[in-house]
Each structure stands twice: as structure tokens, then as C-alpha cells.
Motif scaffolding. Sequence first.
Motif, PDB file in Angstrom:
ATOM      1  N   ARG A 240       0.832  -1.190   0.000  1.00  0.00           N
ATOM      2  CA  ARG A 240       0.000   0.000   0.000  1.00  0.00           C
ATOM      3  C   ARG A 240       0.875   1.251   0.000  1.00  0.00           C
ATOM      4  O   ARG A 240       2.056   1.206   0.355  1.00  0.00           O
ATOM      5  CB  ARG A 240      -0.908   0.045   1.233  1.00  0.00           C
ATOM      6  CG  ARG A 240      -1.965  -1.051   1.248  1.00  0.00           C
ATOM      7  CD  ARG A 240      -2.869  -0.894   2.452  1.00  0.00           C
ATOM      8  NE  ARG A 240      -3.619   0.348   2.421  1.00  0.00           N
ATOM      9  CZ  ARG A 240      -4.825   0.482   1.881  1.00  0.00           C
ATOM     10  NH1 ARG A 240      -5.412  -0.561   1.342  1.00  0.00           N
ATOM     11  NH2 ARG A 240      -5.444   1.638   1.903  1.00  0.00           N
ATOM     12  N   HIS A 275     -13.028   1.184   2.146  1.00  0.00           N
ATOM     13  CA  HIS A 275     -13.108   0.237   1.015  1.00  0.00           C
ATOM     14  C   HIS A 275     -13.392  -1.158   1.531  1.00  0.00           C
ATOM     15  O   HIS A 275     -12.717  -1.647   2.428  1.00  0.00           O
ATOM     16  CB  HIS A 275     -11.806   0.269   0.229  1.00  0.00           C
ATOM     17  CG  HIS A 275     -11.408   1.665  -0.143  1.00  0.00           C
ATOM     18  ND1 HIS A 275     -12.033   2.373  -1.134  1.00  0.00           N
ATOM     19  CD2 HIS A 275     -10.483   2.508   0.404  1.00  0.00           C
ATOM     20  CE1 HIS A 275     -11.498   3.585  -1.210  1.00  0.00           C
ATOM     21  NE2 HIS A 275     -10.554   3.686  -0.283  1.00  0.00           N
ATOM     22  N   LYS A 276     -14.373  -1.769   0.927  1.00  0.00           N
ATOM     23  CA  LYS A 276     -14.844  -3.072   1.410  1.00  0.00           C
ATOM     24  C   LYS A 276     -13.806  -4.175   1.297  1.00  0.00           C
ATOM     25  O   LYS A 276     -13.747  -5.064   2.130  1.00  0.00           O
ATOM     26  CB  LYS A 276     -16.102  -3.473   0.610  1.00  0.00           C
ATOM     27  CG  LYS A 276     -17.333  -2.759   1.133  1.00  0.00           C
ATOM     28  CD  LYS A 276     -18.577  -3.465   0.667  1.00  0.00           C
ATOM     29  CE  LYS A 276     -19.803  -2.829   1.307  1.00  0.00           C
ATOM     30  NZ  LYS A 276     -20.853  -2.521   0.353  1.00  0.00           N
ATOM     31  N   GLU A 277     -12.962  -4.110   0.262  1.00  0.00           N
ATOM     32  CA  GLU A 277     -12.139  -5.284  -0.025  1.00  0.00           C
ATOM     33  C   GLU A 277     -10.800  -5.331   0.723  1.00  0.00           C
ATOM     34  O   GLU A 277     -10.140  -6.353   0.750  1.00  0.00           O
ATOM     35  CB  GLU A 277     -11.883  -5.377  -1.544  1.00  0.00           C
ATOM     36  CG  GLU A 277     -11.101  -4.230  -2.142  1.00  0.00           C
ATOM     37  CD  GLU A 277     -11.928  -2.958  -2.295  1.00  0.00           C
ATOM     38  OE1 GLU A 277     -11.358  -1.943  -2.687  1.00  0.00           O
ATOM     39  OE2 GLU A 277     -13.149  -2.969  -1.984  1.00  0.00           O
ATOM     40  N   THR A 278     -10.393  -4.206   1.364  1.00  0.00           N
ATOM     41  CA  THR A 278      -9.041  -4.173   1.929  1.00  0.00           C
ATOM     42  C   THR A 278      -8.850  -5.046   3.156  1.00  0.00           C
ATOM     43  O   THR A 278      -7.773  -5.555   3.400  1.00  0.00           O
ATOM     44  CB  THR A 278      -8.648  -2.731   2.312  1.00  0.00           C
ATOM     45  OG1 THR A 278      -9.786  -2.105   2.863  1.00  0.00           O
ATOM     46  CG2 THR A 278      -8.117  -1.979   1.117  1.00  0.00           C
ATOM     47  N   LYS A 280      -9.935  -8.323   5.590  1.00  0.00           N
ATOM     48  CA  LYS A 280     -10.667  -9.577   5.610  1.00  0.00           C
ATOM     49  C   LYS A 280     -11.697  -9.560   6.728  1.00  0.00           C
ATOM     50  O   LYS A 280     -12.759 -10.155   6.626  1.00  0.00           O
ATOM     51  CB  LYS A 280      -9.706 -10.753   5.826  1.00  0.00           C
ATOM     52  CG  LYS A 280      -8.826 -11.020   4.618  1.00  0.00           C
ATOM     53  CD  LYS A 280      -7.886 -12.189   4.907  1.00  0.00           C
ATOM     54  CE  LYS A 280      -6.743 -12.204   3.900  1.00  0.00           C
ATOM     55  NZ  LYS A 280      -5.592 -12.951   4.402  1.00  0.00           N
ATOM     56  N   ARG A 282     -13.278  -6.871   8.113  1.00  0.00           N
ATOM     57  CA  ARG A 282     -13.764  -5.498   8.143  1.00  0.00           C
ATOM     58  C   ARG A 282     -14.871  -5.292   9.184  1.00  0.00           C
ATOM     59  O   ARG A 282     -14.833  -4.331   9.963  1.00  0.00           O
ATOM     60  CB  ARG A 282     -14.300  -5.142   6.746  1.00  0.00           C
ATOM     61  CG  ARG A 282     -14.744  -3.703   6.609  1.00  0.00           C
ATOM     62  CD  ARG A 282     -14.857  -3.331   5.147  1.00  0.00           C
ATOM     63  NE  ARG A 282     -15.278  -1.946   4.993  1.00  0.00           N
ATOM     64  CZ  ARG A 282     -16.550  -1.553   4.939  1.00  0.00           C
ATOM     65  NH1 ARG A 282     -17.508  -2.451   5.012  1.00  0.00           N
ATOM     66  NH2 ARG A 282     -16.831  -0.272   4.821  1.00  0.00           N
ATOM     67  N   ASP A 283     -15.827  -6.225   9.232  1.00  0.00           N
ATOM     68  CA  ASP A 283     -16.955  -6.059  10.151  1.00  0.00           C
ATOM     69  C   ASP A 283     -16.488  -6.021  11.597  1.00  0.00           C
ATOM     70  O   ASP A 283     -16.961  -5.232  12.417  1.00  0.00           O
ATOM     71  CB  ASP A 283     -17.964  -7.193   9.974  1.00  0.00           C
ATOM     72  CG  ASP A 283     -18.658  -7.074   8.621  1.00  0.00           C
ATOM     73  OD1 ASP A 283     -18.536  -5.987   8.008  1.00  0.00           O
ATOM     74  OD2 ASP A 283     -19.286  -8.058   8.202  1.00  0.00           O
TER      75      ASP A 283
END
Length: 785
Positions: A240, A275-278, A280, A282-283
Motif C-alpha cells: 500500500r 473500502h470493502k475489499e481491503t 478480511k 472489516r466487520d
Amino acid sequence: MTPKKYDHGKIEKKWQKEWASKKTYETSDSSDKPKFYILDMFPYPSGEGLHVGHPKGYIATDIVARMKRMQGFNVLHPMGFDAFGLPAENYAIKTKTNPSIAVAKNVARYKKQLEILGFDYDWSREVNTTDPKFYKWTQWIFLKLLEKGLAYESYEPINWCPSCKTGLANEDVEDGKCERCGTPVEKKPMRQWVLRITDYADRLLADLDKLEWPESIKESQRNWIGRSEGAELDFAIKGRAEKLTVFTTRPDTLFGVTYVVVAPEHAFVTELLKHKETLKNRDEVIKYVAQARVMTQIERTDAQKDKTGVKLDGIFAINPANGEEVPVYVADYVLAEYGTGAVMAVPKHDERDAAFSEKFNLPVLDRPFIDRTAVEKAGGKWVVKYKLKDWVFSRQRYWGEPFPVLHDGDKIVPVPEKDLPVELPKVKSYEPTGTGESPLADIKKWVNVNANDLHWTKGEKRPTEARMLKRETNTMPQWAGSSWYYLRYMDPKNNKALVDGAKEKYWNQVDFYVGGAEHATRHLIYARFWHKFLYDIGVVTTLEPFKKLQSVGLIMGEDGRKMSKRFGNVVNPDEIVGTFGADTMRVYEMFMGPFDQAISWNTNGMIGTRRFLERVWKLAERVDTKGQLSKETETLLHKTIKKISEDMAVLKHNTAVSSLMILSNAFEKEAVLPKAEFESFLKLLAPLAPHITEEIWRNLGNKKSIHISEWPVADESKLVDATVTIMVQVNGKVRGSFTAGKDATKEELEKIALGLDEVKKWVGDKTPDKIIVVPGKLVSLVVKL
RNA sequence: GCCGGAGUGGCGGAAUGGUAGACGCGCACGACUCAAAAUCGUGUAUCGAAAGGUGUGAGAGUUCAAGUCUCUCCUCCGGCACCA
């Protein structure tokens, strides 16, 4: 002749009236005399009135002021009132009356209570922070701060008291609770005015060293400022563009890093969650961050609680020293407000990291330290961090100074200097709204300002074409007025300037400041900050406001608890003065014990000081214009003059009283009491007991007040006793003593000592191995037994 | 945890390394008073009949001499504190 009875009530009233009408204590601004500025922390006039503890500090400074005046100083000893703030406002809410009415009433009551104690305040210089003529200059200082970029609007989450319904400064929070009401504070993001006190952190810290302040207070300020040296290091993030900058005081442990932790509020986390995909998990991270946000400061910073945190799954930081990839966690044991909000974890050398590692089963690496060069090679930048935070300066309440600021859309427009003061308008309801707006926001007539009604000058040319502007509706915190009030006493009526330059030069700084230690990290830091700022903009010529500081120890109730209406242990000074007299109360409060120490009130203890004054009163009847004191008592008098002059200057009033008692006891035993010597004694007592001494002094035929008479000076030639007691020690134990002339030589003393029967008894026929003779004190013999 | 300050009679407290407990409160006894209060006087660390011993939170040390200086520890008060 002195009247028979000591009638304190009559005497005290009489002289208070005379001092006021003759302006005995009025201070002049121009004088050939050296100046002495002594100051009490001015009180907040609450509705309860004074209890006997409040005047303790005032009595102490009154004594010093009186002594200094008699010693030929031009003394400034003023008094005023700090009257903005919550108690007056809460009272206003309850009674639906303007707080200024209650304040005026309370001030009148306080003044009356202070007057009966016989203080030497120059009331012509009284200040009141709620007086528009005063707060005009509080607002003026704010405008200057704004102009210099030291006042700014911020939207960062701040401490919010849900009960007082206002934002608070860091300094107003104690153990995570509102200092006023004890309610746990919450974090609340809102617009607020903040003063950049952190710009002054280094100077506030460094200049402490030259202040004559109690070590404990200086240390509190050092702790509060909280300087620490360390390094900022950049950890690149694998795959990143961002990097994580950590702050550490131990960059030498860089090899031992096993993970990196960021605070839940850290911008990196916020970015990742966008961003949703960054991530694993996230929640899980979202949940953790949300939890941290709603916690109170107490819950959040409880060091006892178990470490919590969540791994930023899939994110790795790269150790700049060795390229190692380590996981990144978000955990609330890292604070967003301190350092960089990100920490490199070294469980081997840090307890918190160790606790976290244990809980999350992370490794502990025992690796060698690295040197300075290696740190710099890894990109380390040496930095200094402070715990001190910028000063959150706005309150969402009614009873405070309005900000002299207008809003033109997003733009801030300072009120022109000519339009100061911005007066606090009358409102219907003083109730805080709780919305982050103050009650002022409701007064449309006040809030909306026609720009054409203001007096723009060339320098302050209106920066906008808009016709209607909106006033700032927050108010300043209680600490605003007290941050500079001591300057106003120098020139209280000036409406052209905060303080006239020549007057400021003459009075310079406060020589001696006395007040409660509870102000160590609030008022005393704020005032130092403003003073340094005023120095920078050329308003004052000194770097520090208060040269010497002494803190007052509280007077507790007779039950040992803090004096409070709640405990029913409040002692009212009016009653004490009525029964025993102001002089007795003054002497008693000073005699109680060391000034800076907390001590319990004991009305019985007053009997001793009352007796002392009665005896002085009787002594006056024996004064003779002829005759002289015994040599012994004459020496004692001069010793006492010296001791009192020294003790009073440093607030050791307890020992000063004691030596006056000793002297009066000696006077009682004298066959004749010559007038001159007795008058010296009276003068020494005058600062402590101004009324009775004035009465006796005048009865002895003096026309002018004792308080403007000359302070006695000890005669060096009469300070030494003609004969002294020499004690004799044998092997360190006192075995005898004898009297000798003050000039007896070592040889003479040794000879007499060896000749004493009680010494012979212990020495026998042996020859002492060693003889130590301290002339005027002792002979010490060492004998092998 | 770090930092600052303090531990002395029944009580508040004094004591530039040199007679620990000044000064005051309280208490006891005495004087004055019919009596009491007020006032004045005497005494008041502790053990001991005395000689003398012991005593300043505990223990060590320096010194002819330590409440005071040094070290270790205990307790209390205050400040800071998940501050990296």
C-alpha cells in the motif's frame, strides 16, 4: 490612659472606619519608594459567603503587605472578584434572574465579610471579571490571540460534560470526570474555539526553573506539560502507499518490534474502512472502532482492564531497521491524541505491549539494542512530544465572556476593536441547550449584526461585502478573566489600554502570589501562557506573571473533613469575629500551624490567642516613659525584631506569633516597661493584629497610624546575649553545663568544663583523647573508658 | 508504576548538625472566692525511689555530636499515568 476593658467590637469598627476615611492603604502609582506587589488569588463570590478557611491566605498576605509598607515599600495589595462561571449561572437558572444580580449581591456580602477582618486592600482598584469594562480587555486579548494564529476553530472530539451540557478543557477533567459536577465525561465532536497553548509548552516548562514556587507545584506543571523525547519512525505498509508513523521514546529497541498498534480513531483505520475489499475482517474492525467511540474516558483509560484489540487482517507493516513484516493491530490502549496515535510494540521492554502480546499469543523477541546511527538510518527523526493539549476555550453556556468574533458564512470576522466590549445580552432562559449551542444563539437580535453598524477602521477593514453577520454564541471559560486580572490592578480604570506601559514597568510582576494549590495545573498554567503571549506582543515586559508563589493549606472542619455546608461543619467568620474579635481570629489562624499545611479548625484554640491579646492590653497599662529593660529582655527584643522580620516575609507567621508571645511573657516579668521598647513590640504585632495595636498606639499619644510608622530594625550590637550557657558533653552525652561570657575563648571554656564536678565524675582521672570546643555553644569531650 | 512532600508528647506544633518537645491548647495542683467562672502561680515525654537509662515511623551508616546528613524499608498526603 488606656480604658480598662479590651472591647474588640468597638475598637475594630472605629479603626476600620478611620483607615477607610483617611485612605491609609491607598496605593500610589508613582513613588520613589521601591514597589512590592503582593496578591491573593481572587475569590469566586458564591452565594454561601465566606467560611473561616477562606481568609487564611488573605490574612497572611495582609500581614506581609503591612510589614512591607512599614518597611518603606510602596505596596500594591488589591482584591477583586472572579464572577463568571457555573455557580452563578446555575443559581440564575433556578431563580430565573440575571446572574449579574446575584453576583452583585454576593460581591457586596464578600466585601463586607472581608472588611470586618481589617484587611488593608486598596478597594479603589477592585476588579470584577464580569464587568464589561474589564472583559473588554479579556476580549481584546482573544482578538490578539486570533490575530497571531493562536486561537483557532476546531472540530476534533472534545470532552463533553452531559450534565453541565458544555465542552471542557483537558484541565477541567479529573479522573475522567467533570471537575465541577463529577459526571463522567464523554467524547463529542463539535465546533469549538481552541488556544494553541502547546506552542508555549517548551517555554512554560523551561521557565519554571527560575520561579520561586513550591517544588510540588512546579512538579505538577512539569508532569502536566509532560515532555518526552523520542523518535518518529516510518513503517511502510506492505502493498500500500500509506505508511504508519510511530512515536517511541525507545527507538533503540527497534529490533524487538513484534507488531504495530494504532488507535481506533487513527486516520489509517478510517481510510481502510472506506473500502470493502481491503480488510478480511472489516466487520470486526468496524465493531471495535464503534465500541471505542462510545466508551467514556474512564472506561477507555482504565489501566486495570484487560487489553482489547483487533488485528487488521491482511495488513503488514515493515520494520524500517530490518525489513521484517509485522502484523498491525487496532487497540484502544493506544491514544489518538498523544504522539502519532500509532505505536511500535516491543513486548520485551514495555509492560503494556507485554500484556497485549500475552493475551493475543504474540511472540516476545529478545534482541540487541541499536545505536543512534542505526536509528537515523532507519529513517528515525528525533522529536519532542508533550502531553499538554491545546486549550479548549469555548463553553456552551451563558454566563461567560462573549467571543468578539463574527461569522460570515465559513469565514471568521473579528469584531473591530472599537466595538469592544461585546456585551453579554440579557436572555429569557439561561438553560443550556445541550445541542452544542449556547443560550445566546436564541437571541436573534443579538446574533444578527449589520456590518454597517460596526466601526471598521483601516487596519480592520471589513473583509466581506455581506451586510448581515452572525455573532459567535459560545462563551469563554471561567479561566479567561483570571488569566490576566493581576495586570489590571496596576491600572484598573484605563479604558485606552489593558494596562498603561509606564505603570506596567513600575509594578513589573507580582512579587508574591498566594492561593490554593488546586490551581497548579489550571489557572497557574493559563496565566503563565497568556503572560508570555502578552510579552510577545509587547504588552508586558516580564516573562512570568508571578515571581514567588506560596500555597495555602486548607482549614478543615473540626471533624477533619473539608468545610462544607453538606457536612454541616462550616464555621462562619462573622460569628468568630463577633465573639473573639478580628484580631484574635487573625492571630489564631496564623498560629495554627505551618501556613501551607492543611489543618483542622478548633474554636477552643482561639482562647490562647485571645488571652495573649488581653495580656498585651494589660501590659500597655504599665508603660513608663522612664526606666529601661533588663539586658536580657533587651537582647530578646532585638532577637525578636530580627526573627519576626525574617519569618513574616516568608509566611512563617506561626513562629512569628510564638516569638511575640515569648517577648510579651518576658515583658510581663520586667519591673518597668519603657515606652520606646513597648512600641517596638506593638509595631511587630501590628501586621498580625492591626486594630488592638492601633488602639494602644494612639492611647500612648501617637497621632498617626501605627500602620504607616517605621518598622523596627534590630540593633546588631544588642543581638548577642552577654552570657551564654555552655553545655558539656562527655562521649556525646550531655553531662553538665555552665554559664560563660559571650567572648570566652576556647581555652577558657575547656578549662572550666574540665573543672566541673559532674564532668570529673564521668572523666575520672583519664585524659580526654579529644576535646571539641564550639564557642558560645558547647564543650565536647571524648574519653576512652 | 513515575515524580514531589511529610512522619516529633494527650492535641496543634518548635528546633542554622550542638541541652528535642519552644509557643499555645488540654490536664493536675495551688492562690484569689462562700462557691464557681475569669485571672494569676507551679508542674506536665517516658521508665526509675534515686543515680541514671530510653526516646523524633523502622533498620543501618557518617560524626565528638543526628529530629536534622547518607542508604534501605514502612506509612500517609499531593501530582501524573495504558502518554508508548
